[in-house]
Design a protein around this motif. Structure first.
Motif, PDB file in Angstrom:
ATOM      1  N   ARG A 155       0.956  -1.329   0.087  1.00  0.00           N
ATOM      2  CA  ARG A 155      -0.061  -0.004  -0.100  1.00  0.00           C
ATOM      3  C   ARG A 155       0.879   1.465   0.291  1.00  0.00           C
ATOM      4  O   ARG A 155       0.489   2.278  -0.024  1.00  0.00           O
ATOM      5  CB  ARG A 155      -0.932   0.000   1.354  1.00  0.00           C
ATOM      6  CG  ARG A 155      -1.886  -1.222   1.383  1.00  0.00           C
ATOM      7  CD  ARG A 155      -2.293  -1.578   2.553  1.00  0.00           C
ATOM      8  NE  ARG A 155      -3.114  -0.142   3.028  1.00  0.00           N
ATOM      9  CZ  ARG A 155      -3.661   0.071   4.218  1.00  0.00           C
ATOM     10  NH1 ARG A 155      -3.246  -0.631   5.152  1.00  0.00           N
ATOM     11  NH2 ARG A 155      -4.183   0.994   4.634  1.00  0.00           N
ATOM     12  N   GLY A 156       2.162   1.005   0.027  1.00  0.00           N
ATOM     13  CA  GLY A 156       2.996   2.502   0.174  1.00  0.00           C
ATOM     14  C   GLY A 156       2.833   3.436   1.369  1.00  0.00           C
ATOM     15  O   GLY A 156       2.443   2.880   2.296  1.00  0.00           O
ATOM     16  N   LEU A 157       2.874   4.595   0.938  1.00  0.00           N
ATOM     17  CA  LEU A 157       2.407   5.427   2.218  1.00  0.00           C
ATOM     18  C   LEU A 157       0.952   5.401   2.624  1.00  0.00           C
ATOM     19  O   LEU A 157       0.728   6.011   3.775  1.00  0.00           O
ATOM     20  CB  LEU A 157       2.689   6.830   1.801  1.00  0.00           C
ATOM     21  CG  LEU A 157       4.350   7.471   1.521  1.00  0.00           C
ATOM     22  CD1 LEU A 157       4.532   8.618   0.932  1.00  0.00           C
ATOM     23  CD2 LEU A 157       5.139   7.025   2.623  1.00  0.00           C
ATOM     24  N   GLY A 158       0.106   4.690   1.641  1.00  0.00           N
ATOM     25  CA  GLY A 158      -1.328   4.743   2.070  1.00  0.00           C
ATOM     26  C   GLY A 158      -1.309   3.886   3.318  1.00  0.00           C
ATOM     27  O   GLY A 158      -2.286   3.648   3.966  1.00  0.00           O
ATOM     28  N   TYR A 159      -0.273   3.051   3.807  1.00  0.00           N
ATOM     29  CA  TYR A 159      -0.459   2.323   5.080  1.00  0.00           C
ATOM     30  C   TYR A 159      -0.533   3.037   6.244  1.00  0.00           C
ATOM     31  O   TYR A 159      -1.151   2.476   7.023  1.00  0.00           O
ATOM     32  CB  TYR A 159       0.918   1.436   5.026  1.00  0.00           C
ATOM     33  CG  TYR A 159       0.976   0.812   6.132  1.00  0.00           C
ATOM     34  CD1 TYR A 159       0.484  -0.746   6.276  1.00  0.00           C
ATOM     35  CD2 TYR A 159       1.843   1.121   7.383  1.00  0.00           C
ATOM     36  CE1 TYR A 159       0.482  -1.408   7.582  1.00  0.00           C
ATOM     37  CE2 TYR A 159       1.978   0.128   8.479  1.00  0.00           C
ATOM     38  CZ  TYR A 159       1.182  -0.864   8.620  1.00  0.00           C
ATOM     39  OH  TYR A 159       1.463  -1.758   9.772  1.00  0.00           O
ATOM     40  N   PHE A 160      -0.205   4.265   6.251  1.00  0.00           N
ATOM     41  CA  PHE A 160      -0.461   5.043   7.348  1.00  0.00           C
ATOM     42  C   PHE A 160      -1.692   5.698   7.726  1.00  0.00           C
ATOM     43  O   PHE A 160      -2.045   6.148   8.803  1.00  0.00           O
ATOM     44  CB  PHE A 160       0.515   6.584   7.203  1.00  0.00           C
ATOM     45  CG  PHE A 160       2.225   6.078   7.364  1.00  0.00           C
ATOM     46  CD1 PHE A 160       2.685   5.854   8.601  1.00  0.00           C
ATOM     47  CD2 PHE A 160       2.883   6.235   6.191  1.00  0.00           C
ATOM     48  CE1 PHE A 160       4.008   5.312   8.757  1.00  0.00           C
ATOM     49  CE2 PHE A 160       4.285   5.729   6.397  1.00  0.00           C
ATOM     50  CZ  PHE A 160       4.962   5.391   7.720  1.00  0.00           C
ATOM     51  N   LYS A 161      -2.489   5.297   6.434  1.00  0.00           N
ATOM     52  CA  LYS A 161      -4.069   5.768   6.666  1.00  0.00           C
ATOM     53  C   LYS A 161      -4.564   4.843   7.828  1.00  0.00           C
ATOM     54  O   LYS A 161      -5.694   5.441   8.540  1.00  0.00           O
ATOM     55  CB  LYS A 161      -4.804   5.529   5.553  1.00  0.00           C
ATOM     56  CG  LYS A 161      -4.372   6.539   4.389  1.00  0.00           C
ATOM     57  CD  LYS A 161      -5.328   6.115   3.181  1.00  0.00           C
ATOM     58  CE  LYS A 161      -5.128   7.134   2.114  1.00  0.00           C
ATOM     59  NZ  LYS A 161      -6.022   6.827   0.740  1.00  0.00           N
ATOM     60  N   LYS A 162      -4.120   3.607   8.117  1.00  0.00           N
ATOM     61  CA  LYS A 162      -4.916   2.676   9.065  1.00  0.00           C
ATOM     62  C   LYS A 162      -4.745   3.560  10.487  1.00  0.00           C
ATOM     63  O   LYS A 162      -5.724   3.270  11.453  1.00  0.00           O
ATOM     64  CB  LYS A 162      -4.229   1.507   9.210  1.00  0.00           C
ATOM     65  CG  LYS A 162      -2.705   1.320   9.821  1.00  0.00           C
ATOM     66  CD  LYS A 162      -2.527  -0.117  10.234  1.00  0.00           C
ATOM     67  CE  LYS A 162      -1.042  -0.066  11.047  1.00  0.00           C
ATOM     68  NZ  LYS A 162      -1.350  -1.286  12.012  1.00  0.00           N
ATOM     69  N   TYR A 163      -3.632   4.466  10.921  1.00  0.00           N
ATOM     70  CA  TYR A 163      -3.543   5.036  11.909  1.00  0.00           C
ATOM     71  C   TYR A 163      -4.483   6.093  12.286  1.00  0.00           C
ATOM     72  O   TYR A 163      -4.637   6.632  13.480  1.00  0.00           O
ATOM     73  CB  TYR A 163      -2.148   5.506  12.256  1.00  0.00           C
ATOM     74  CG  TYR A 163      -1.180   4.578  12.375  1.00  0.00           C
ATOM     75  CD1 TYR A 163      -0.707   3.769  13.498  1.00  0.00           C
ATOM     76  CD2 TYR A 163      -0.382   4.155  10.966  1.00  0.00           C
ATOM     77  CE1 TYR A 163      -0.027   2.860  13.514  1.00  0.00           C
ATOM     78  CE2 TYR A 163       0.560   3.165  11.116  1.00  0.00           C
ATOM     79  CZ  TYR A 163       0.847   2.629  12.496  1.00  0.00           C
ATOM     80  OH  TYR A 163       1.896   1.489  12.435  1.00  0.00           O
ATOM     81  N   ILE A 164      -5.045   6.718  11.338  1.00  0.00           N
ATOM     82  CA  ILE A 164      -6.034   7.797  11.403  1.00  0.00           C
ATOM     83  C   ILE A 164      -7.368   7.475  11.163  1.00  0.00           C
ATOM     84  O   ILE A 164      -8.416   8.435  10.752  1.00  0.00           O
ATOM     85  CB  ILE A 164      -5.535   9.071  10.789  1.00  0.00           C
ATOM     86  CG1 ILE A 164      -5.381   8.855   9.266  1.00  0.00           C
ATOM     87  CG2 ILE A 164      -4.386   9.610  11.487  1.00  0.00           C
ATOM     88  CD1 ILE A 164      -4.928  10.040   8.511  1.00  0.00           C
TER      89      ILE A 164
END
Length: 253
Positions: A155-164
């Motif tokens: 998912r690339g940088l989209g992986y960080f979406k799970k935190y928000i």
């Protein structure tokens, strides 16, 4: 001066010498490692390597003996990975999940079947590799690295979406969850294996015949279950990192 006297008072107590059990230490530069854990880990790895070579060196169309056993283990691990990660994503993770399962399974059974304590060492005593918290923590950290890698590679940088997601208010909880996953994996495995060996050891001392045998049989069963639980949770965490939020709904359309 008062602060120095307080520090000296604390240093007078041998807190650094407190430890659980006796260990065979190997000094590697400034690093002190538990030698008995490496010895039993190398034994387990050697067994798995020998079994793999024996199963593949003279492979036949109709498997027999060790080849049949290893093929059954491979099919079991494939089904486990497929159930956790799905048909599309499971194949690259079969080696990792399979290695975790086989190493933990053989390690646990070695503690239940092999009388390690009869082998005398200069200091410390031998036991199953998973009987040591350092081993289980290392396996749990490898699992954490695996699902972080899976998330970033998919998912690339989209992986960080799970935190928000679904709201940034949950950011501290999401970060805390990443710390509790390896803690729960490591302490669950370590606690169950250590408790099983302690119970069997106490019963062997108290009642040397007959009574420990059912407990040892139960220990073999629970040891296998612990290996399955660890590998299953590892697959579930990797799938969670790959899938993200809302992906299942897109796949249905």
């Amino acid at each position: 001066m008062h602060m120095l006297s307080v520090l000296n008072a604390f240093n007078s107590f041998p807190l650094a010498k407190l430890e659980v059990g006796h260990h065979l230490y190997w000094q590697l530069g400034n690093l002190k490692i538990h030698g008995q854990v490496f010895l039993t880990s190398w034994f387990v790895i050697g067994l798995l390597v020998i079994a793999s070579i024996a199963a593949t060196s003279n492979a036949k169309r109709i498997p027999k003996g060790i080849q049949n056993l290893m093929e059954y283990a491979l099919e079991f691990i494939r089904d486990l990975a497929k159930n956790q990660l799905g048909e599309k994503d499971y194949r690259p993770w079969v080696p990792f999940i399979g290695t975790l399962f086989l190493f933990i399974f053989v390690s646990n059974w070695s503690g239940a079947l092999i009388p390690w304590k009869l082998i005398k060492l200069p200091s410390g005593e031998l036991a199953a590799p998973t009987n040591d918290i350092n081993t289980t923590v290392a396996l749990a950290l490898l699992t954490s690295l695996a699902y972080f890698y899976a998330g970033f590679s998919k998912r690339g940088l989209g992986y960080f979406k799970k935190y928000i997601e679904p709201t940034p208010i949950l950011l501290p909880i999401a970060i805390l969850e990443d710390f509790t996953k390896p803690l729960s994996l490591s302490f669950r495995l370590f606690g169950n294996i250590l408790a099983d060996e302690l119970v069997v050891g106490v019963l062997v001392l108290l009642v040397p015949l007959f009574v420990p045998l059912p407990v040892m049989a139960l220990g073999l069963f629970t040891s296998a279950i612990q290996a399955l639980v660890f590998a299953t949770l590892a697959g579930a965490y990797i799938h969670e990192a790959i899938a993200g939020h809302g992906d299942e709904g897109h796949e249905e359309h």
